[in-house]
Write a protein that holds these residues in place. Structure first.
Motif, PDB file in Angstrom:
ATOM      1  N   LYS A  30      -0.401  -2.066  11.894  1.00 51.14           N
ATOM      2  CA  LYS A  30      -1.652  -2.608  11.268  1.00 51.14           C
ATOM      3  C   LYS A  30      -2.110  -1.639  10.428  1.00 51.14           C
ATOM      4  N   VAL A  31      -1.519  -1.703   9.175  1.00 52.07           N
ATOM      5  CA  VAL A  31      -1.702  -1.084   8.187  1.00 52.07           C
ATOM      6  C   VAL A  31      -1.872  -1.852   7.035  1.00 52.07           C
ATOM      7  N   ILE A  32      -1.928  -3.312   7.216  1.00 57.01           N
ATOM      8  CA  ILE A  32      -2.137  -4.341   6.119  1.00 57.01           C
ATOM      9  C   ILE A  32      -3.674  -4.792   6.662  1.00 57.01           C
ATOM     10  N   LYS A  33      -4.359  -4.578   5.517  1.00 59.17           N
ATOM     11  CA  LYS A  33      -5.784  -5.353   5.918  1.00 59.17           C
ATOM     12  C   LYS A  33      -5.855  -6.391   4.991  1.00 59.17           C
ATOM     13  N   MET A  34      -6.650  -7.321   5.462  1.00 55.89           N
ATOM     14  CA  MET A  34      -6.949  -8.686   4.603  1.00 55.89           C
ATOM     15  C   MET A  34      -8.279  -8.631   4.114  1.00 55.89           C
ATOM     16  N   VAL A  35      -8.514  -8.103   2.548  1.00 61.03           N
ATOM     17  CA  VAL A  35      -9.871  -7.832   2.084  1.00 61.03           C
ATOM     18  C   VAL A  35     -10.286  -8.972   1.270  1.00 61.03           C
ATOM     19  N   PRO A  36     -11.454  -9.276   1.539  1.00 62.79           N
ATOM     20  CA  PRO A  36     -12.102 -10.535   0.576  1.00 62.79           C
ATOM     21  C   PRO A  36     -11.636 -10.285  -0.920  1.00 62.79           C
ATOM     22  N   GLU A  37     -11.200 -11.420  -1.739  1.00 64.24           N
ATOM     23  CA  GLU A  37     -10.887 -11.199  -2.934  1.00 64.24           C
ATOM     24  C   GLU A  37     -12.234 -10.759  -3.964  1.00 64.24           C
TER      25      GLU A  37
END
Lengths: 296, 383, 83
Positions: free
Chosen positions: C73-80
């Protein structure tokens, strides 16, 4: 067969900037096909999402030879290519990459004919359980109760089990696969390539817009299908029928996750009552009982 | 001309086609039975089983798949053949179009038969005429010898024009009638017909990542591709003439251009027709001439490419009587097409012999006189 | 003679513009397993063992599968719009 991720080919058989929807399950499968057999195949693609994901000519997102063909014709066109290759001494496999609509509905006669005459073809049916390319209409492979744009209150009929039909027909190699288990799919493609005659792989491939779930969940939905027992990984290899891991453990109903885990994250099943979910659970068990008879 | 011995042998039209196909040595044959075509593929399967023909003979579950198999084979570089009739041709229709727009040089025999309902196995030309808009080259044999010769020529024409080609022969009238014909010796055929080039129109091979048929980025790409079929058909006219001339040098049998002119030089009235009944038409012309009527006959050997340049010559005559063994709600297909290129001559379109109704020498003899005598309207049914 | 197509990037355009969320990797915590590379439907993750992953943001559609399948879990989805 060893399957180390770092030893798989790095060549991109599916190129970035393609026309697939975000989170497309089928594209995960197509990449595995490229890694397994990319240099040995010509792909025959009938009308489907796969015709569109190639993007716009003169560009193509697929780095394998691709012949686009009419909806119902793929199994027969592949037969022609395979016979031509034999006659001309060309090495390689004619591989159909087709959706469920072309396979179980409009093109089923051609699939059944190719299986009966044992044409030397690898047929992969990626199953997103509806006519997604035209906007989510019901197919013969849509599961019972699922919402589609032509079954607004849910489908009333059973899903066609085309892989089982072809195994009963006696095709040399028939298998199911699932995009959440690329290792299993990869091995099955390699195995299919070793066997002469008609090979059929039924690949489960979730569709985020069609099934109404978050595109990030494609692999999770696919994995839940196996863990709840909805999707059973098996292969029929020249007369021997067996389950494949991890489905082997889910033969025991107690080991399966509750079906609701699979149902509740998909909008296409949002209208189902708990009672209906329990009813589907019984149908899943009935399917296992059918498979069990083949295992004996 | 070669001095190689030619064999004279009595064959039905269907067996003549089968012998020609055998000599052309296709790599792949796909077959589905339909009367009256069936004896072509039956004979071919015999040749294959006896080892006289090294083809892959694929028994399919429908005509749709028959055309799909030969399409796939041709796209992979093979020489491929199939045969059908009537409802079989209609059933394969989608792939028929796909094959032409893929420039796949498939050869198909169409043994013409009535379209139902009701079921009717007898002759009519509506079936093969459905090919007219598809991009296929379409020829109609006049007799059994021509059915043989056209089939051999078809492989060369198709492969050099890079277009699929259909050879039509009238159901039962030619397909099941026995005539003595000359078979071209195999050595001559081998000299006439070079091996199929596997890389035309495309080398479709593992490891060579070309895609054909995905969506166009600009619809003009597609439009130009379609327009190219028109040009390919124009170019095919000279090719057909050259192939026939070359065939004539090798075999002593040649047929000339897309249209055969019979006693038209001094004619005032010309009969236009296609297929086997042209022989009846010619016999009627002879009888009418014996009575002093200046009648000639134009036999359309090729329906596609559309022989516009030939047909325009018909404007030189006073009355052009076009016989259609087919029917559309707008009239006969040949009648409509002939009219489309004429401005001066009076055209009378006689629709006869449809649904297998007999129409023989006396039929032509009487109806030509009626047409010339002003007894017929623009479109006349003779049933 | 035939209008053929050849393999190329951007056959449907610069698909990075489709993105609403952007996958951002904490590379120092990445265990270099390749699972995200395996499941990326768009081949926008480059991976060679020992060099960790690299995401091609020109074409990444932001589906978020990589973040879901990452075992650590080291990839985070960040709002553009926040990046």
């Amino acid at each position: 067969m060893t399957f180390r991720l770092d030893q798989l080919p790095k060549k991109k058989y599916v190129l970035p900037g393609n026309a697939a929807c975000a989170g497309c399950g089928m594209m995960i499968g197509l990449r595995v096909l490229g890694m397994a057999l990319g240099e040995e195949v010509v792909l025959i693609v009938p009308a489907s999402c796969s015709s569109v994901v190639q993007g716009l000519a003169p560009k193509s997102s697929i780095a394998m030879p691709v012949l686009n063909v009419p909806f119902a014709s793929a199994a027969a066109v592949a037969t022609g290519i395979s016979e031509a290759f034999k006659a001309l001494g060309v090495r390689g496999h004619a591989v159909v990459w087709a959706g469920d609509g072309s396979t179980v509905d409009i093109g089923f006669a051609a699939v059944s004919g190719a299986a009966e005459r044992n044409s030397d073809v690898i047929y992969v049916m990626y199953d997103n359980e509806a006519y997604m390319n035209t906007g989510i209409q019901r197919s013969g492979s849509t599961p019972k109760y699922a919402w589609t744009s032509t079954t607004p209150v849910g489908k009333r009929e059973q899903k066609k089990d085309v892989a089982l039909m072809l195994a009963v027909q006696g095709a040399p190699y028939v298998a199911t696969a699932n995009i959440a288990y690329p290792q299993d799919f990869y091995r099955k493609l390699k195995r299919a390539a070793e066997i002469p005659g008609f090979k059929f792989i039924h690949l489960y491939a979730p569709c985020p817009p069609g099934w109404r779930f978050d595109p990030a969940k494609t692999v999770e939905v696919a994995r839940l299908a196996v863990e709840t027992g909805v999707w059973i990984l098996w292969e029929y290899d020249r007369g021997a029928f067996r389950l494949n891991p991890p489905s082997t453990i889910y033969r025991d109903r107690a080991k399966r996750r509750p079906l609701a885990d699979y149902i509740k994250i998909q909008g296409r099943f949002a209208h189902l009552s708990d009672e209906e979910v329990r009813f589907i659970e019984e149908e899943v068990e009935a399917k296992w009982q059918r498979i069990a008879k083949f295992l004996e | 001309m070669k001095t190689l011995a030619t064999r004279k042998i009595a064959l039905t039209g269907n067996y003549a086609v089968a012998h020609a196909v055998k000599m052309a040595k296709p790599h792949v044959i796909a077959a589905y039975p339909i009367t009256p075509q069936t004896s072509i593929v039956e004979k071919l399967s015999e040749f294959v089983e006896r080892g006289e023909l090294k083809s892959s003979f694929v028994n399919v579950e429908s005509e749709f798949s028959a055309m799909s198999v030969v399409y796939g084979a041709a796209m992979a570089g093979a020489r491929a053949f199939t045969a059908t009739s009537s409802h079989g041709l209609l059933y394969m229709y989608e792939v028929v179009w796909w094959t032409a727009l893929s420039r796949a040089p498939v050869v198909m025999a169409v043994v013409t038969r009535t379209i139902g309902p009701p079921w009717n196995i007898h002759v009519e030309h509506n079936d093969i005429l459905t090919l007219r808009d598809t991009g296929w080259l379409v020829a109609m044999a006049g007799d059994v010898q021509e059915a043989f010769d056209l089939t051999l020529q078809a492989f060369k024409i198709a492969e050099f024009a890079v277009l699929p080609m259909a050879v039509g022969l009238d159901g039962f009238i030619l397909s099941h009638s026995t005539e003595p014909i000359e078979l071209t010796p195999q050595e001559v055929v081998d000299e006439f017909l070079p091996p199929r080039r596997f890389d035309v129109p495309v080398a479709f091979r593992p490891g060579v990542p070309v895609t054909f048929g995905n969506l166009p980025s600009d619809n003009r790409i597609h439009a130009r591709h379609k327009a190219a079929l028109y040009n390919a058909h124009q170019d095919a006219k000279e090719l057909i003439r050259r192939v026939d001339e070359e065939y004539g040098k090798l075999t002593g049998r040649s047929y000339g251009g897309l249209v055969e002119w019979y006693k038209c030089e001094d004619a005032k009235y010309v009969v236009v027709c296609t297929g086997a009944w042209c022989s009846d038409g010619k016999a009627a012309v002879d009888r009418l001439r014996a009575r002093g009527m200046p009648v000639g006959l134009a036999r359309l050997r090729f329906l596609r490419p559309f022989p516009a340049e030939w047909l325009r010559r018909l404007d030189l005559y006073d009355v052009v009587i076009v016989y259609d063994r087919d029917i559309t709600p707008a009239g006969g297909v040949l009648g409509l097409e002939v009219k489309s290129v004429l401005s001066r001559a009076k055209v009378i379109n006689i629709i006869a012999g449809i649904a297998g109704v007999d129409f023989d020498v006396s039929g032509f003899y009487e109806t030509v006189q009626n047409a010339i005598g002003g007894k017929y309207g623009e479109v006349e049914f003779v049933i | 003679m035939l209008p053929l197509a050849s393999p190329a990037l951007a056959s449907a355009g610069v698909t990075g513009t489709w993105r609403i969320y952007k996958p951002v990797v904490e590379l120092e915590k990445c265990v270099d397993c390749g699972v995200c590379w395996q499941f990326c439907p768009d081949s926008v993750i480059e991976w060679e063992r020992g060099r960790k992953i690299q995401i091609d943001y020109t074409y990444c559609k932001g589906c978020g599968i990589c973040a879901e399948v990452c075992p650590v879990k080291v990839i985070k989805m960040v709002p553009e719009n926040n990046t």
